[in-house]
Write an enzyme that holds these catalytic residues in place. Structure first.
Site, PDB file in Angstrom:
ATOM      1  CD  GLN A  84       5.152   4.661   2.198  1.00 33.52           C
ATOM      2  OE1 GLN A  84       3.983   4.965   2.451  1.00 33.52           O
ATOM      3  NE2 GLN A  84       5.524   4.216   1.011  1.00 33.52           N
ATOM      4  CG  HIS A 148       0.022   3.365   1.319  1.00 32.84           C
ATOM      5  ND1 HIS A 148      -0.728   2.635   0.410  1.00 32.84           N
ATOM      6  CD2 HIS A 148       1.187   3.662   0.678  1.00 32.84           C
ATOM      7  CE1 HIS A 148      -0.045   2.509  -0.726  1.00 32.84           C
ATOM      8  NE2 HIS A 148       1.127   3.131  -0.573  1.00 32.84           N
ATOM      9  CE1 TYR A 263       4.212   1.777  -7.160  1.00 31.04           C
ATOM     10  CE2 TYR A 263       3.206   0.291  -5.571  1.00 31.04           C
ATOM     11  CZ  TYR A 263       3.535   1.568  -5.976  1.00 31.04           C
ATOM     12  OH  TYR A 263       3.177   2.632  -5.194  1.00 31.04           O
TER      13      TYR A 263
END
Length: 368
Positions: A84, A148, A263
């Site tokens: 990310q 993150h 998750y």
């Protein structure tokens, strides 16, 4: 520029939980115009005084878009593309027209340890090059984890620089520990100095730049056009994306409180609120994966002034949030199905511009 690709697995999931707030499922009739085509992941963009644009591509490019032409800016810092992380947000100094400072966030491999972490730099633009580069903040230690990084940037009405850094996937260590970076909102002077009235400036061993903590992964941050308050949104896990109003020294709870679960469906915590922790003003179950936000303060969209727009990566739409007394009364989906919505900006002309992955930057047009 070094671009390092690490193995990164996106976890896809389906949630059968109901939404905690009222929503309007009707899609709007607004249309759009593509103003900057053929972008991959336009993480951030700004308008320059001549109405041209600077755009960050997550893969590590800074683009100057003017008169329909894209020019790549050179002499960027070393940027590591890791999951990310990559080249992220972008903001101009409030007095840019006089001082020329451009601020941006990126995944930097500099510093302690393998991998990278979020850095904040400022520089000036001259002849399609970055000059006078100054590293203002670098989160440490580095991490080889792919998730993150945050990371949004705003200037408040007093000229302070705020930025977000996500928990870097280490929820059990970083967000609640003031001696560690990550999972925080930070405040600096525009030149990188740490304000002496920051809430933890005199706390032994604390990172003095921290403004709030207990944040998971904020990828939206804007100044409210009327109150001057700092609003953020952040990704929850499976469920529990949040909108928060940022207050100095406050703990926003992650991972001690959450409306989401792991998750795989297991519990993270038994609590959605605890004493001494700031509750969100709004949350989403199931998660929409929010990225980018903008307040509408212009009169370009009849009946929309004062609304908040939030992009959805997961469901590929913009949520128009109708607000009253710092609460989201209802939501309406607009610009559905164009792609993952990465960022939103109200332009100097009062129109909303939306960065959409694998499409470009589009201008939201009012209903005829």
């Amino acid at each position: 520029m070094k671009l390092h690709y690490s193995t990164y697995f996106l976890i896809c999931f389906i949630s059968f939980l109901s939404c905690a707030q009222a929503k309007k499922e009707k899609a709007s009739k607004e249309t759009y115009q593509v103003v900057v085509p053929e972008l991959h992941i336009p993480w951030g963009f700004v308008f320059l005084p001549d109405n041209s644009m600077l755009i960050t591509e997550k893969k590590g490019e800074l683009i100057h878009f003017k008169d329909g032409k894209k020019t790549l800016i050179t002499d960027l810092p070393e940027i590591e593309l890791r999951g990310q992380g990559g080249f992220m947000d972008l903001k101009l100094h409030p007095d840019y027209i006089n001082n020329g400072w451009i601020y941006f966030s990126y995944a930097s491999p500099e510093g302690e340890g393998e991998g990278s972490n979020t850095a904040i730099m400022r520089a000036r633009l001259e002849n399609n090059k970055l000059i006078d580069k100054e590293l203002l903040y670098k989160a440490n230690p580095n991490s080889t984890r792919a998730e993150h990084f945050g990371s949004r940037i705003v200037f408040d009405n007093n000229g302070y620089l705020f930025f977000t850094i996500g928990d870097r996937g280490d929820k059990d260590t970083n967000p609640q520990d003031l001696t560690r970076d990550c999972g925080k909102v930070y405040r600096l002077h525009d030149d990188g100095r740490i304000p002496e009235d920051n809430p933890f400036y005199n706390t032994p061993n604390a990172k003095k730049a921290i403004y709030t903590y207990g944040n998971r992964n904020p990828q939206g941050m804007k100044i409210h056009p009327e109150t001057g308050e700092i609003w953020t949104h952040e990704h929850g896990p499976k469920g529990g994306d949040e909108i928060n109003i940022i207050k100095p020294g406050k703990n926003y709870g992650w991972p001690k409180v959450s409306y989401g679960v792991n998750y795989i469906g297991t519990k993270i915590t038994d609590y959605t609120e605890l004493p001494g922790m700031e509750p969100p003003i709004h949350y989403w179950v199931p998660s929409i994966a929010p990225s980018g936000m903008a307040f509408i303060s212009s009169d370009k969209y009849p009946g929309w002034k004062g609304n908040l727009l939030v992009g959805s990566l997961k469901f590929q739409y913009v949520s128009r949030c109708i607000l009253k007394d710092k609460k989201v009364l209802s939501e309406e989906k607009i610009l559905e199905g164009l792609g993952r919505v990465r960022t939103l900006v109200q332009g100097p002309d009062g129109y909303i511009y939306v960065g959409i992955e694998n499409l470009g930057i589009v201008k939201l047009l009012p209903e005829d």
